[in-house]
Design an enzyme around this catalytic site. Structure first.
Site, PDB file in Angstrom:
ATOM      1  N   GLU A  16      36.556  40.800  21.819  1.00  0.00           N
ATOM      2  CA  GLU A  16      35.932  42.060  22.253  1.00  0.00           C
ATOM      3  C   GLU A  16      36.026  42.241  23.759  1.00  0.00           C
ATOM      4  OE1 GLU A  16      35.032  44.428  20.377  1.00  0.00           O
ATOM      5  OE2 GLU A  16      34.585  43.570  18.425  1.00  0.00           O
ATOM      6  N   ARG A  56      38.222  45.376  25.223  1.00  0.00           N
ATOM      7  CA  ARG A  56      37.466  46.442  25.903  1.00  0.00           C
ATOM      8  C   ARG A  56      37.504  46.293  27.419  1.00  0.00           C
ATOM      9  NH1 ARG A  56      32.626  48.160  21.773  1.00  0.00           N
ATOM     10  NH2 ARG A  56      33.297  46.864  20.041  1.00  0.00           N
ATOM     11  N   ASP A  92      43.443  43.364  10.870  1.00  0.00           N
ATOM     12  CA  ASP A  92      44.078  44.603  11.357  1.00  0.00           C
ATOM     13  C   ASP A  92      44.951  44.538  12.615  1.00  0.00           C
ATOM     14  OD1 ASP A  92      41.762  44.176  12.846  1.00  0.00           O
ATOM     15  OD2 ASP A  92      40.782  46.050  12.307  1.00  0.00           O
ATOM     16  N   GLU A 101      39.488  55.085  13.745  1.00  0.00           N
ATOM     17  CA  GLU A 101      40.786  54.785  13.097  1.00  0.00           C
ATOM     18  C   GLU A 101      41.414  55.969  12.371  1.00  0.00           C
ATOM     19  OE1 GLU A 101      38.051  52.872  12.860  1.00  0.00           O
ATOM     20  OE2 GLU A 101      38.655  51.183  14.115  1.00  0.00           O
TER      21      GLU A 101
HETATM   22  C1  DMJ Z   1      37.568  48.888  18.134  1.00  0.00           C
HETATM   23  O1  DMJ Z   1      36.835  48.074  18.965  1.00  0.00           O
HETATM   24  C2  DMJ Z   1      38.991  48.434  18.029  1.00  0.00           C
HETATM   25  O2  DMJ Z   1      39.744  49.465  17.547  1.00  0.00           O
HETATM   26  C3  DMJ Z   1      39.157  47.231  17.176  1.00  0.00           C
HETATM   27  O3  DMJ Z   1      40.500  46.871  17.013  1.00  0.00           O
HETATM   28  C4  DMJ Z   1      38.547  47.434  15.832  1.00  0.00           C
HETATM   29  N1  DMJ Z   1      37.411  48.220  15.791  1.00  0.00           N
HETATM   30  C5  DMJ Z   1      36.862  48.978  16.829  1.00  0.00           C
HETATM   31  C6  DMJ Z   1      36.597  50.413  16.488  1.00  0.00           C
HETATM   32  O4  DMJ Z   1      36.324  50.679  15.199  1.00  0.00           O
END
Ligand code: DMJ
Length: 626
Positions: free
Chosen positions: A249, A253, A382, A516
């Site tokens: 995270e 971010r 993902d 998404e």
């Molecule tokens: C985001 O922090 C990023 O896209 C991450 O890869 C997965 N989920 C969240 C948003 O849903």
């Protein structure tokens, strides 16, 4: 005459006892007049005598004009003082005109050009002050920054699109202003209770919303807000904390947000902070295999994994989503260690057998063996797939290993996980030890965009097919929104027990402002220009405005099937980083952050592609840094 007798105001005010030094009022008045006339005469003499200005300047200032006259040499020496004056005046006039022309020229330049010139000057100063190793004061290599194309856009010509784009900017303003008013410096905003909110994902690092929102503010040309955010980063963003953070995270971010803010604005503070944070994350890789821990104490450098993860495993979507940022960190810091760490992850993965060609979500960092054989293109898996594709794109398509891994994985996903419902909706299920769970997460909906982005690079006979798959996933995800009461999608939806694209479990009915589905609309719009994607995006905007907007910002919703929204009181930082950015780009022209110059990290932070010689590197140098 004693001075006192000349100065009426020194006389005693007692009229009755007027002595030799006292005057009547009329006498005082006359004396005052005489005195003022005398003063005026003196000053007049100074100003009106010939060449008095020179006299003044000679007395009070060290006049350059006088100096020039005395240094002009034989030419002027013979011509007498009148000739000198003429020449001096002519020179002053010429300098003045030149300055005017330069000012006019500057005023005619576009702000970007001016910024560029300032940046170049700054880079030159930095270069001049660098030490012998070519490093600047922060021990970073000196780079000549050039802004890549499309950092800002222009108004779309079509009035409806223009209005919609403006509306999305207003949404950003509401989200940002609310955060600024009620939660400035906290990680996130609680928009209903109007206070700060801190998730334990970031330990005691602060300002997640500020860093996540920087690039969105920039591309929307909200520069006053961008400057305030920059100032906060400069003065307050602190990584010297004794706290445990999520490596993934913080990377997507904070590192991602700082990198894109750097590429968009050229401000050194972002490069410096990104590298500083990257260095803090490096101890996470101290495991027997080099597969990093999920959690890391930034002070002690001690890492561990989530207690719930299968047998102490690291998570595919976490350790597999560091590649883009770390490659950029190596490039911007000159330190190859970042790139070496993520290339090693590839090496470990390539040594392992993959069940049916699939990558399980769990991998033990001590033994280097898979944990449970669970496979997902949604949560836990993902963005690993996304980063394989984007690593290849980002390397100017020279990272053949990344390319192969991506297309092979996609083939395995299509064979083993993709299914069609009885009414013809394509979905991506989850795989548990060979058994399918017919559930698709909101997170999985990003795959439509990913597959569309990769379709062009697939073998030519597969490009069309992959575009169809992407379009089908976009349609399914749109259905998951349409089939709810609030027209916003649930966290997960199922294709079993007689339902299609509907959440059946209470704990899967929430919507937390995730991006998404809109992300996929944006990619599909760019590649097809089919107007339905903009329409679907606009439906989402209306639902967000109607059900998520509150006085203090935007909130997630606990149950999208309920007729009235029950707010969860969190404005996620990714709402500003991703959801609003993708919406804005959906209603922008394609040359705003064009795909041939930018690639988005998984948090929608645009990173520039190195085929543009942004940092003065030779285009011929090997793209993969290790
Ligand atoms: C985001 O922090 C990023 O896209 C991450 O890869 C997965 N989920 C969240 C948003 O849903």
């Amino acid at each position: 005459m004693p001075v006192a007798t000349l100065l009426p105001f020194t006389a005693t005010p007692n009229r009755k006892s007027a002595g030799p030094t006292s005057f009547r009022l009329t006498e005082k008045f006359i004396l005052l007049l005489v005195f003022s006339a005398f003063i005026t005469l003196c000053f007049g003499a100074i100003f009106f005598l010939p060449d008095s200005s020179k006299l003044l300047s000679g007395v009070f200032f060290h006049s350059p004009a006088v100096e020039t006259n005395t240094r002009t040499g034989p030419d002027s020496g013979d011509s007498g003082s009148a000739g000198n004056d003429e020449r001096v005046l002519a020179k002053i006039r010429k300098d003045h005109e030149k300055a005017l022309l330069e000012a006019k020229d500057t005023l005619q330049k576009r702000p970007e050009e001016l910024n560029q010139e300032i940046m170049n000057d700054k880079a030159k100063v930095a270069k001049d002050s660098m030490d012998q190793d070519g490093k600047d004061a922060n021990n970073l290599p000196v780079v000549q920054y050039q802004r890549p194309p499309g950092a800002t856009g222009h108004e779309p010509l079509d009035p409806e699109t223009r209005d919609r784009r403006t509306k999305i900017k207003e949404m950003m303003k509401h989200a940002w202003d609310s955060y600024r008013r009620y939660a400035w410096g906290s990680n996130e905003l609680r928009p209903v209770s109007k206070q700060g909110h801190s998730s334990n994902l970031f330990g005691s690092i602060k300002g997640a919303t500020i860093v996540d929102a920087l690039d969105t503010l920039y591309i929307m040309e909200m520069f006053e807000e961008f400057d305030a955010a920059t100032d906060w980063v400069d003065k307050n963003l602190d990584f010297k904390v004794n706290a445990e953070v999520s490596v993934f995270e913080v990377n997507i971010r904070f590192v991602g947000g700082l990198l894109s803010a750097y590429y968009l604005s050229g401000k050194e503070v972002f490069r410096r902070k990104a590298v500083e944070l990257g260095e803090k994350l490096l101890p996470a890789f101290k495991t027997p295999t080099g597969i990093p821990w999920a959690l890391l104490n930034l002070k002690s450098g001690i890492g561990r994994n989530w207690p719930w993860a299968s047998g102490g495993s690291s998570i595919l979507a976490e350790y597999g989503t560091l590649h883009l940022e770390f490659m950029h960190l190596s490039k911007l810091s000159g330190n190859p260690e970042f790139a070496q760490k993520v290339m090693n992850i590839r090496k470990v993965l390539n040594r392992l057998d993959k069940p049916q060609g699939l990558y399980p979500n769990y991998l033990n960092p001590n033994s280097g063996q898979w944990g449970q054989h669970h496979v997902s293109v949604g949560g836990l898996g993902d963005s690993f797939y996304e980063y394989l594709l984007k690593a290849w794109l980002m390397s100017d398509k020279s990272d053949e290993e990344g390319k192969k891994m991506y297309y092979d994985a996609l083939q395995a996903i299509e064979t083993n996980l993709m299914r069609k419902s009885s009414s013809g909706l394509t979905y991506i299920a989850e795989w548990k030890g060979g058994l399918l769970e017919h559930k698709m997460g909101h997170l999985t909906c990003f795959a439509g965009g990913m597959i569309a982005l990769g379709a062009d690079g697939a073998p030519s006979d597969k490009t069309g097919h992959q575009m169809e798959l992407a379009a089908e996933i976009a349609r399914t995800c749109h259905e998951s929104y349409s089939r709810t009461a609030l027209k916003l999608g649930p966290e997960a939806f199922r294709f079993d027990g007689g339902v299609e694209a509907i959440a059946t479990r209470q704990n899967e009915k929430y919507f937390i402002l995730r991006p998404e589905v809109i992300e996929t609309y944006m990619y599909m719009w760019r590649f097809t220009h089919d107007p339905k994607y903009r329409e679907w995006g606009w439906e989402a905007v209306q639902a967000l405005e109607q059900h998520c907007k509150v006085e203090g910002g935007y909130s997630g919703i606990r149950d999208v099937y309920a007729s009235t929204p029950n707010h969860d009181d969190v404005q996620q930082s990714f709402y500003l980083a991703e959801t609003l950015k993708y919406l804005y780009l959906l209603f922008s022209d394609d040359d705003h952050l064009p795909f041939d110059h930018w690639v988005f990290n998984t948090e929608a932070h645009p990173l520039h592609l190195p085929n543009v010689d942004l940092l003065g590197t030779e285009p011929t140098e090997p793209r993969a840094l290790v």
